[in-house]
Design an enzyme around this catalytic site. Structure first.
Site, PDB file in Angstrom:
ATOM      1  N   THR A   1       0.826  -1.209   0.000  1.00 34.98           N
ATOM      2  CA  THR A   1       0.000   0.000   0.000  1.00 34.98           C
ATOM      3  C   THR A   1       0.864   1.264   0.000  1.00 34.98           C
ATOM      4  O   THR A   1       1.994   1.250   0.483  1.00 34.98           O
ATOM      5  CB  THR A   1      -0.974   0.029   1.201  1.00 34.98           C
ATOM      6  OG1 THR A   1      -1.775   1.199   1.111  1.00 34.98           O
ATOM      7  CG2 THR A   1      -0.260   0.019   2.536  1.00 34.98           C
ATOM      8  N   ARG A   2       0.288   2.344  -0.569  1.00 38.24           N
ATOM      9  CA  ARG A   2       0.956   3.661  -0.513  1.00 38.24           C
ATOM     10  C   ARG A   2       0.014   4.681   0.107  1.00 38.24           C
ATOM     11  O   ARG A   2       0.260   5.866   0.091  1.00 38.24           O
ATOM     12  CB  ARG A   2       1.389   4.126  -1.911  1.00 38.24           C
ATOM     13  CG  ARG A   2       0.377   3.951  -3.004  1.00 38.24           C
ATOM     14  CD  ARG A   2       0.772   4.686  -4.252  1.00 38.24           C
ATOM     15  NE  ARG A   2       0.067   5.937  -4.316  1.00 38.24           N
ATOM     16  CZ  ARG A   2      -1.095   6.136  -4.947  1.00 38.24           C
ATOM     17  NH1 ARG A   2      -1.680   5.139  -5.605  1.00 38.24           N
ATOM     18  NH2 ARG A   2      -1.665   7.306  -4.946  1.00 38.24           N
TER      19      ARG A   2
ATOM     20  N   HIS B   1      -7.686   1.968   5.781  1.00 40.33           N
ATOM     21  CA  HIS B   1      -8.951   2.117   6.486  1.00 40.33           C
ATOM     22  C   HIS B   1      -9.574   0.739   6.675  1.00 40.33           C
ATOM     23  O   HIS B   1      -8.942  -0.281   6.424  1.00 40.33           O
ATOM     24  CB  HIS B   1      -9.855   3.072   5.710  1.00 40.33           C
ATOM     25  CG  HIS B   1      -9.226   4.412   5.483  1.00 40.33           C
ATOM     26  ND1 HIS B   1      -8.885   5.252   6.516  1.00 40.33           N
ATOM     27  CD2 HIS B   1      -8.830   5.038   4.345  1.00 40.33           C
ATOM     28  CE1 HIS B   1      -8.323   6.348   6.027  1.00 40.33           C
ATOM     29  NE2 HIS B   1      -8.276   6.234   4.720  1.00 40.33           N
TER      30      HIS B   1
ATOM     31  N   GLY C   1      -5.045  -6.001  -5.857  1.00 44.34           N
ATOM     32  CA  GLY C   1      -6.438  -5.544  -5.871  1.00 44.34           C
ATOM     33  C   GLY C   1      -6.790  -4.826  -7.152  1.00 44.34           C
ATOM     34  O   GLY C   1      -6.151  -5.016  -8.191  1.00 44.34           O
ATOM     35  N   ARG C   2      -7.791  -3.964  -7.050  1.00 43.60           N
ATOM     36  CA  ARG C   2      -8.221  -3.176  -8.209  1.00 43.60           C
ATOM     37  C   ARG C   2      -7.208  -2.064  -8.443  1.00 43.60           C
ATOM     38  O   ARG C   2      -6.725  -1.456  -7.495  1.00 43.60           O
ATOM     39  CB  ARG C   2      -9.583  -2.584  -7.855  1.00 43.60           C
ATOM     40  CG  ARG C   2     -10.226  -1.719  -8.890  1.00 43.60           C
ATOM     41  CD  ARG C   2     -11.551  -1.271  -8.304  1.00 43.60           C
ATOM     42  NE  ARG C   2     -12.328  -0.443  -9.197  1.00 43.60           N
ATOM     43  CZ  ARG C   2     -12.313   0.873  -9.179  1.00 43.60           C
ATOM     44  NH1 ARG C   2     -11.540   1.523  -8.335  1.00 43.60           N
ATOM     45  NH2 ARG C   2     -13.087   1.543  -9.995  1.00 43.60           N
TER      46      ARG C   2
ATOM     47  N   HIS D   1      -9.540  -1.829   3.758  1.00 46.94           N
ATOM     48  CA  HIS D   1      -8.247  -2.500   3.547  1.00 46.94           C
ATOM     49  C   HIS D   1      -8.043  -3.587   4.596  1.00 46.94           C
ATOM     50  O   HIS D   1      -7.513  -4.654   4.316  1.00 46.94           O
ATOM     51  CB  HIS D   1      -7.092  -1.496   3.654  1.00 46.94           C
ATOM     52  CG  HIS D   1      -7.222  -0.332   2.736  1.00 46.94           C
ATOM     53  ND1 HIS D   1      -7.653   0.901   3.163  1.00 46.94           N
ATOM     54  CD2 HIS D   1      -7.006  -0.223   1.411  1.00 46.94           C
ATOM     55  CE1 HIS D   1      -7.672   1.726   2.142  1.00 46.94           C
ATOM     56  NE2 HIS D   1      -7.298   1.074   1.067  1.00 46.94           N
TER      57      HIS D   1
END
Ligand code: PPS
Length: 570
Positions: free
Chosen positions: A197-198, A202, A290-291, A205
């Site tokens: 992640t960058r 929340h 993910g997307r 996630h």
């Protein structure tokens, strides 16, 4: 230099020299030509040296580079999707020859490594952009970097590590691939799924990572990027504090957090493959995609650069040779009736779905609006609010631009006084004349000197803004691209409001309070803005003020109203 074979993740390179060999090379390197690494190269070199980029043993040579750009393969056929290159200036490259060594230094001059030069070449960076990112559109951050910021010559070669780049922040959360593998072994974590992640994490996630770990019966590594991410992202200091808060909501002993000093390229599908290989090197067995993985957003025509699930497709195509398994996920949405996050494709007909987009979330932060508990944990939001207060508590730069005699200084002064009367923030005035006297006394009025002057103002304004103050600037600032650079300098730390004082040239000349226009017409003053030097009219300022028939008080009032409507003052 060693190859470690470990149960987790296959062969791992370690490019650091040890003991006497290291001391000798450190000594020899004093006589080598020396290159100061750019921030991106520093990220790359750290991951090359510690094996996160295994099987690479240095910055790519020409054959490997061409293979990687063309079909994501090194010259020996190994899958490697991203060019990792050392770009240098023509001047530095001029004296170099293959077989020679160069010293590579960090920002403080510490010699991180030496490189034995194998290739020196001038790449076609436009073609690289096309091949690797599928576009030459400079809205793509990596294309912009490649075409506008990187140096023109590439130097490839094998690295010998001397001193690892130093980090003073979050030391307890930084691990090399070897350390990570050792930790997994120690805790008997046989299966580990990594989450990249960058962004701040929340509840969506969290639910996604829970599900992924459950699905493949694995432990979880939260592995956020803290090197370079997309321009405009939330800074890593804030994010890491958020991750630490969130970690407390995972069952103990199941999940760990480690920081990855990667310089992302936002390369979408290719980047997803790269991320998977890196996580394999850290000893993970599974990787969540993910997307829109590592997506750079929309292009200049408002269309997404990559399809939402292109990354998953590309990783699937190479599943057999990756050595790490993908856990694909759809976007998670909150279903109100179930009070639960579920993947978008598992929502039943008629169920009401709630979602807060990234843009909407940022708007709520900016305006200090409520962020619901179903969306994020209050303590995570609290961390974000600390560094991202609502606009009326942020610093900002008020940047007046216009011709000499247009009334910039007069309005700027009046606005300053009104803001001081309100007393909410400290105010600094960087008027053209004040700056020329105190900061830029040696400069003249050539394009080069004007740009330097404006960038100095921008630097000071960005520091004031970042620290919550108000910087009021009032130079002529005749060039659009320099004004844009100042905006880019300031906005990561607060607001930027450009006011074009658009008093027509004839009026400025008529006023001629300092008698400069007369001198300019007479040719006594050269390069005078509007007479013998250009002024590029701002295309998209926040406010345009024409001072003809308007009192300074009224003009200043218009600026104050604008600041109110933008939310900077209440
Ligand atoms: S710039 O272009 O933004 O760097 O100019 P700035 O620092 O605002 O300085 C402009 C003031 O310098 C005086 N001056 C000139 N202006 C324009 N062109 C030339 N050649 C020139 N020579 C001197 C002029 O008084 C400007 O002040 P203002 O307050 O704008 O009238």
């Amino acid at each position: 230099m060693t190859d470690l074979i470990a149960p987790h993740g296959g062969v791992l390179k370690d490019l650091y020299l040890a003991g006497e060999a290291c001391d000798t090379e450190r000594q020899n390197a004093r006589d080598y030509p020396s290159w100061d690494l750019t921030p991106r190269q520093l990220c790359d070199i750290e991951l090359l040296l510690n094996g996160a980029f295994s099987p690479l043993e240095g910055f790519l040579g020409k054959d490997d580079y061409e293979g990687v750009c063309r079909d994501m393969r090194l010259a020996d056929g190994t899958l490697w999707p991203m060019p990792v290159t050392l770009d240098v200036t023509e001047e530095f490259a001029k004296g170099l020859k293959p077989g020679e060594s160069i010293a590579l230094r960090d920002l403080e001059g510490v010699n991180c490594a030496t490189l034995v030069v194998s290739d020196i070449w001038t790449p076609d960076r436009g073609a690289e952009a096309e091949q690797v990112y599928g576009t030459r559109d400079e809205k793509h951050p990596a294309v912009d970097y490649l075409l506008n910021r990187s140096n023109p010559v590439y130097v490839g070669g094998r690295l010998h590590g001397i001193d690892a780049p130093v980090h003073y922040d979050f030391k307890h959360l930084r691990h090399s691939p070897a350390e990570m593998r050792t930790m997994f072994r120690k805790h008997s974590w046989r299966k580990v799924v990594a989450f990249q992640t960058r962004n701040p994490m929340h509840r969506a996630h969290q639910e996604l990572t829970f599900r992924a770990a459950r699905q493949v019966e694995a432990n979880l590594l939260i592995h956020p990027v803290v090197g370079m991410t997309k321009p405009g992202d939330i800074d890593h200091y804030t994010r890491v504090r958020c991750y630490e808060r969130l970690l407390k909501h995972y069952p103990e002993q199941t999940t760990t957090l480690s920081l990855l000093p990667l310089a992302m390229r936002m390369g979408g599908p290719r980047e997803a493959l790269w991320h998977a290989i890196i996580r394999k090197n850290y000893g993970c067995t599974h990787f969540i995609v993910g997307r829109d993985h590592a997506g750079p957003g929309d292009d200049s025509n408002g269309k997404p650069f990559y399809g939402h699930y292109d990354a998953q497709e590309l990783v699937t195509e190479h599943a057999d040779e990756l050595g790490i398994e993908m856990v694909p996920f759809k976007m998670m949405v909150f279903v109100q009736d179930r009070a639960q996050f579920v993947p978008a494709d598992e929502v039943s007909e008629g169920e009401q779905v709630m979602n807060i987009s990234g843009t909407e979330f940022r708007r709520r932060l900016q305006e200090g609006l409520e962020i619901p508990h179903w969306f994020s944990y209050p303590e995570v939001v609290q961390e974000l609010r600390k560094t991202h207060p609502p606009r009326h508590r942020q610093g900002f730069t008020l940047f007046f631009t216009g011709l000499s005699g247009s009334g910039k200084s007069t309005i700027a002064n009046a606005v300053m006084v009104k803001l001081m009367e309100m007393g909410e923030r400290r105010v600094t005035l960087l008027d053209g004349d004040i700056v020329r006297k105190n900061l830029s006394s040696e400069l003249g009025f050539s394009k080069e000197h004007r740009d330097l002057n404006i960038l100095r103002i921008g630097f000071v304004a960005s520091e004031i803004t970042k620290n919550g103050g108000v910087a009021i600037c009032a130079p002529i600032a005749p060039y659009a691209s320099t004004r844009r650079q100042v905006r880019e300098l300031v906005t990561p730390g607060g607001g930027f409001v450009e006011v074009h004082v658009a008093t027509p040239l004839e009026v400025c000349e008529q006023r001629d309070r300092k008698g400069l226009y007369a001198k300019a017409r007479a040719g006594i003053i050269k390069e005078f803005t509007g007479i013998s030097d250009p002024y590029e009219t701002p295309e998209d300022p926040e406010l345009v003020v024409d001072t003809v028939g308007v009192t300074p008080d009224h003009a200043a009032h218009r600026v104050i109203v604008k600041l109110e409507s933008l939310g900077y003052i209440r």
